[in-house]
Design an enzyme around this catalytic site. Structure first.
Site, PDB file in Angstrom:
ATOM      1  N   ASP A 108       0.601  -1.175  -0.179  1.00 18.48           N
ATOM      2  CA  ASP A 108       0.025   0.117  -0.111  1.00 18.48           C
ATOM      3  C   ASP A 108       0.913   1.156   0.097  1.00 18.48           C
ATOM      4  O   ASP A 108       1.642   1.400   0.966  1.00 18.48           O
ATOM      5  CB  ASP A 108      -1.009  -0.054   1.378  1.00 18.48           C
ATOM      6  CG  ASP A 108      -1.896   1.190   1.469  1.00 18.48           C
ATOM      7  OD1 ASP A 108      -2.396   1.246   0.181  1.00 18.48           O
ATOM      8  OD2 ASP A 108      -1.871   1.919   2.320  1.00 18.48           O
ATOM      9  N   THR A 141      -3.357   5.084  -3.849  1.00 20.16           N
ATOM     10  CA  THR A 141      -2.267   5.748  -3.192  1.00 20.16           C
ATOM     11  C   THR A 141      -0.933   5.627  -3.980  1.00 20.16           C
ATOM     12  O   THR A 141      -0.254   6.679  -4.035  1.00 20.16           O
ATOM     13  CB  THR A 141      -1.980   5.385  -1.699  1.00 20.16           C
ATOM     14  OG1 THR A 141      -2.026   3.792  -1.650  1.00 20.16           O
ATOM     15  CG2 THR A 141      -3.108   5.743  -0.983  1.00 20.16           C
ATOM     16  N   ASP A 438      -8.717  -1.117   2.392  1.00 16.93           N
ATOM     17  CA  ASP A 438      -8.856  -0.434   0.822  1.00 16.93           C
ATOM     18  C   ASP A 438     -10.118  -0.874   0.402  1.00 16.93           C
ATOM     19  O   ASP A 438     -10.670  -0.061  -0.136  1.00 16.93           O
ATOM     20  CB  ASP A 438      -7.788  -0.724   0.063  1.00 16.93           C
ATOM     21  CG  ASP A 438      -6.335  -0.017   0.503  1.00 16.93           C
ATOM     22  OD1 ASP A 438      -6.291   0.583   1.583  1.00 16.93           O
ATOM     23  OD2 ASP A 438      -5.333  -0.071  -0.273  1.00 16.93           O
TER      24      ASP A 438
HETATM   25  P1  ADP Z   1      -2.762   2.013  -5.733  1.00 18.58           P
HETATM   26  O1  ADP Z   1      -2.037   1.938  -4.443  1.00 18.58           O
HETATM   27  O2  ADP Z   1      -2.514   3.020  -6.522  1.00 18.58           O
HETATM   28  O3  ADP Z   1      -4.146   1.408  -5.670  1.00 18.58           O
HETATM   29  P2  ADP Z   1      -2.306  -0.830  -6.727  1.00 18.58           P
HETATM   30  O4  ADP Z   1      -1.204  -1.323  -6.405  1.00 18.58           O
HETATM   31  O5  ADP Z   1      -3.581  -1.178  -6.014  1.00 18.58           O
HETATM   32  O6  ADP Z   1      -1.991   0.667  -6.458  1.00 18.58           O
HETATM   33  O7  ADP Z   1      -2.447  -0.772  -8.010  1.00 18.58           O
HETATM   34  C1  ADP Z   1      -3.655  -0.290  -8.849  1.00 18.58           C
HETATM   35  C2  ADP Z   1      -3.421  -0.208 -10.255  1.00 18.58           C
HETATM   36  O8  ADP Z   1      -3.570  -1.675 -10.814  1.00 18.58           O
HETATM   37  C3  ADP Z   1      -4.603   0.504 -11.014  1.00 18.58           C
HETATM   38  O9  ADP Z   1      -4.187   1.262 -12.167  1.00 18.58           O
HETATM   39  C4  ADP Z   1      -5.629  -0.809 -11.540  1.00 18.58           C
HETATM   40  O10 ADP Z   1      -6.219  -0.362 -12.672  1.00 18.58           O
HETATM   41  C5  ADP Z   1      -4.393  -1.765 -11.878  1.00 18.58           C
HETATM   42  N1  ADP Z   1      -5.099  -3.174 -11.802  1.00 18.58           N
HETATM   43  C6  ADP Z   1      -5.546  -3.742 -10.922  1.00 18.58           C
HETATM   44  N2  ADP Z   1      -6.088  -5.066 -10.949  1.00 18.58           N
HETATM   45  C7  ADP Z   1      -5.869  -5.121 -12.374  1.00 18.58           C
HETATM   46  C8  ADP Z   1      -5.853  -6.240 -13.621  1.00 18.58           C
HETATM   47  N3  ADP Z   1      -6.408  -7.139 -13.252  1.00 18.58           N
HETATM   48  N4  ADP Z   1      -5.402  -6.042 -14.533  1.00 18.58           N
HETATM   49  C9  ADP Z   1      -4.901  -4.791 -15.039  1.00 18.58           C
HETATM   50  N5  ADP Z   1      -4.639  -3.699 -14.258  1.00 18.58           N
HETATM   51  C10 ADP Z   1      -5.052  -4.115 -12.898  1.00 18.58           C
HETATM   52 MG    MG Z   2      -4.812  -0.337  -5.001  1.00 12.82          MG
END
Ligand code: ADP
Ligand code: MG
Length: 604
Positions: A108, A141, A438
């Site tokens: 996170d 985040t 989250d």
């Molecule tokens: P954040 O802390 O910004 O939420 P994450 O590590 O949760 O970061 O990543 C979020 C990103 O991953 C978003 O841009 C989301 O669209 C993308 N994402 C989540 N699941 C998938 C998936 N199955 N395929 C492609 N992209 C994904």
């Molecule tokens: Mg996320």
């Protein structure tokens, strides 16, 4: 704008000079404390005509100008680099351990940024936006930090070439507003669906959030659990109505949802074993008083003239507690919970009357029981009327892993839910809790705003295309800046590819082509194959508010950092602290040198 830093912070500044060439109209010039070497030298003609004016205290460190802007940008890029690899379903986790031996494993962005303890004054702004994204929306985040750093990175060459930051800021603000407008236009509403449909739509949003976390492997399982929990608390804004209890041991799949309240069995005294452990439709009395045989004379001075009177005092003490217990029993309650201790006498008394009791229940749990069962916490046992008693369908004490749990289910108001999390290591369960937090936030947001956008970089590519198209219609330098903003948005799909080990350039080219064709607005990175796919059709959904908030915060932060052209490190606090440390040392006979960073030493 100026940033004043605390001298204990250490960071790299840009160009430094200790004196200012011109006095500021507001602050009068101060004389230096130590003779300036330039005074000792024979004055040259030039120095006589242009006397050096010392404006700030000796030791003041100021960094200003273009170099300072660039230095701040570099710091922000360095911060973003630390969280860069955590983005997306294939993102890596970070293990952070502190000097106390605490270990945190997290994906996170906000958690990592918080634990990094960043001291650079400008880079701290990124920590703040990650935190605000976390409290405002709950997810996105990492996204917000990456976007802000990328906006700055794109601005850097222009700043180096002498473009005034305000030209950049103006264009960035316009581009940011247009981007947000576009997200709103593209967002798809999930309003007006039936409950079942809504549930499955919300579960999709929760699953997208969870897919990038440690528990991503079980995202469907947890997504539906989170949706049930959020729907259970209805429109209540109090997030703490959803309790998350962590019980080490077992597997993730052993986690379960209680439609009501569950908490770990509290410390209990002898006699507890004889109490019944299951009730159907019990009345519940919630208290905030101690039920213990307390020596009342400790609070009062009692003078006795006759030793025989002592017995009457002891009797009085027993009468007080028995009176309280009797009133609890008479209220008709079958379960007595108290925030304070319930001692052995009371425990035995209740056991004899088939009543269950638990003392030292945490405030949070007691409030949740109150909300769920409709009871009210009492601060006295006098006049306990029926209305203040809570009730539920089933109360049970159950074994969960190694722990005993008190579980209240089938509560009348139904406005609480508890997720009992199981899993191996402590760090794992803790990260699972953060991930669920989250997901809970996301489901609540999606429920409130009910618009979603395709994830996987699809929305970012679409806005980028839109801004590039718009840039072409602008005359003047601003065209470049809006274009840079558009390019910076591509960082999300690019990083998703990089983290998954795909060829980012290749995937991005395909995405650009697809989006330019006008039919591929929903196309994003296919995290499974390394190609591109319709994210919307694949249910990679995010609430629109995540993107809107992220773009807004990142734009604001980058504009703020671009607008800082001077940093002044004030030595005043240093000497004040030094004096305090020296004073403290003198007071302790010089034995305890605790002056931070040895500053106290220098002053002696
Ligand atoms: P954040 O802390 O910004 O939420 P994450 O590590 O949760 O970061 O990543 C979020 C990103 O991953 C978003 O841009 C989301 O669209 C993308 N994402 C989540 N699941 C998938 C998936 N199955 N395929 C492609 N992209 C994904
Ligand atoms: Mg996320």
């Amino acid at each position: 704008m100026k940033i004043y830093t605390n001298p204990t912070s250490c960071w790299c500044g840009g160009a430094r000079n200790k004196t200012l060439p011109f006095p500021s109209p507001r602050s009068p010039p101060t004389l230096p404390h130590t003779p300036n070497p330039s005074f000792a030298q024979p004055p040259t003609m030039a120095s006589m005509m242009q006397p050096q004016i010392i404006l700030l205290k000796e030791g003041t460190d100021t960094s200003q100008g273009r170099a300072q802007v660039v230095s701040n940008i570099n710091a922000c890029t360095a911060v973003a680099d630390t969280v860069r690899t955590t983005l997306g379903p294939r993102g890596m986790d970070k293990l952070i351990h502190d000097d106390k031996g605490g270990v945190t494993i997290s994906n996170d962005g906000a958690t990592i940024m918080r634990l990094l303890d960043i001291v650079h004054p400008a880079a701290k702004i990124l920590v703040d936006i990650a935190k605000s994204q976390d409290s405002e929306v709950g997810d996105g985040t990492t996204t917000v930090v990456l976007l802000a750093a990328e906006f700055l990175k794109e601005a850097k060459p222009y700043v180096e070439d002498g473009v005034h930051p305000h030209s950049l800021i103006r264009s960035y603000r316009t581009a940011g507003n247009m981007a947000i407008q576009r997200v709103k236009e593209l967002a798809v509403s999930i309003e007006g669906k039936s409950l079942e449909e809504k549930k499955s739509l919300l579960a999709k949003c929760a699953a997208t959030t969870l897919s990038s976390k440690l528990i991503g492997g079980e995202k469907e399982f947890f997504a539906s659990m989170v949706v049930d929990a959020v729907l259970a608390i209805g429109n209540d804004d109090r997030l703490n109505l959803i309790g998350i209890k962590k019980v080490p041991g077992g597997t993730m799949r052993d986690s379960f949802l209680v439609n009501g309240v569950a908490f770990k069995k509290t410390f209990s005294y002898a006699g507890f074993e004889q109490q019944p452990k299951k009730f159907l439709n019990p009345k519940i009395l919630l208290l905030n008083i101690e039920l213990e045989l307390k020596s009342e004379k400790e609070n009062a001075e009692i003078r006795l003239s006759d030793p025989l009177q002592y017995q009457s005092i002891v009797d009085a003490e027993w009468n007080i507690i028995y009176d309280k217990l009797d009133k609890c029993v008479k209220s008709g309650a079958k379960i007595v919970l108290s925030r304070l201790a319930i001692g052995d006498l009371a425990t035995q008394y209740f056991a004899d009357r088939d009543i269950f009791c638990a003392g030292r229940v945490t405030e949070e749990d007691l409030q949740r029981v109150a909300a769920a069962t409709g009871g009210m916490v009492q601060t006295s046992v006098n006049n306990v009327i029926d209305e203040v008693l809570g009730s539920c369908e089933v109360f049970e004490e159950k074994q969960v892993g190694n722990e005993r749990f008190n579980i209240f289910s089938g509560c009348p108001s139904g406005q609480t839910a508890t997720i009992v999390l199981r899993g191996g290591a402590d760090q794992f369960i803790e990260e699972a809790e953060r991930s669920l937090h989250d997901a809970i936030m996301i489901v609540r947001r999606a429920l409130k705003n009910s618009t979603v956008v395709p994830g996987g970089g699809a929305i970012d590519m679409e806005i980028s295309k839109y801004l590039r198209q718009h840039a072409r219609t602008i005359a003047g330098k601003s065209q470049f800046f809006v274009n840079s903003f558009a390019k910076a948005l591509e960082v999300i799909p690019r990083q998703l590819c990089d983290n998954a080990g795909f060829d980012a350039t290749d995937v991005l080219n395909k995405l650009r082509q697809k989006h330019a064709s006008g039919e591929g607005a929903n196309y994003g990175v296919d995290i499974n194959t390394g190609g591109i796919t319709d994210s919307f059709a694949n249910f990679v959904w995010e609430p629109a508010v995540v993107k809107i908030n992220a773009i807004n915060a990142a734009t604001e932060a980058s504009c703020l950092i671009l607008s800082v052209d001077e940093t002044v490190k004030n030595p005043k606090s240093e000497s004040a602290q030094g004096e305090a440390a020296a004073g403290a040392m003198a007071g302790r006979g010089g034995g305890a040198m605790r002056g931070r960073g040895g500053r106290g030493m220098r002053r002696r």
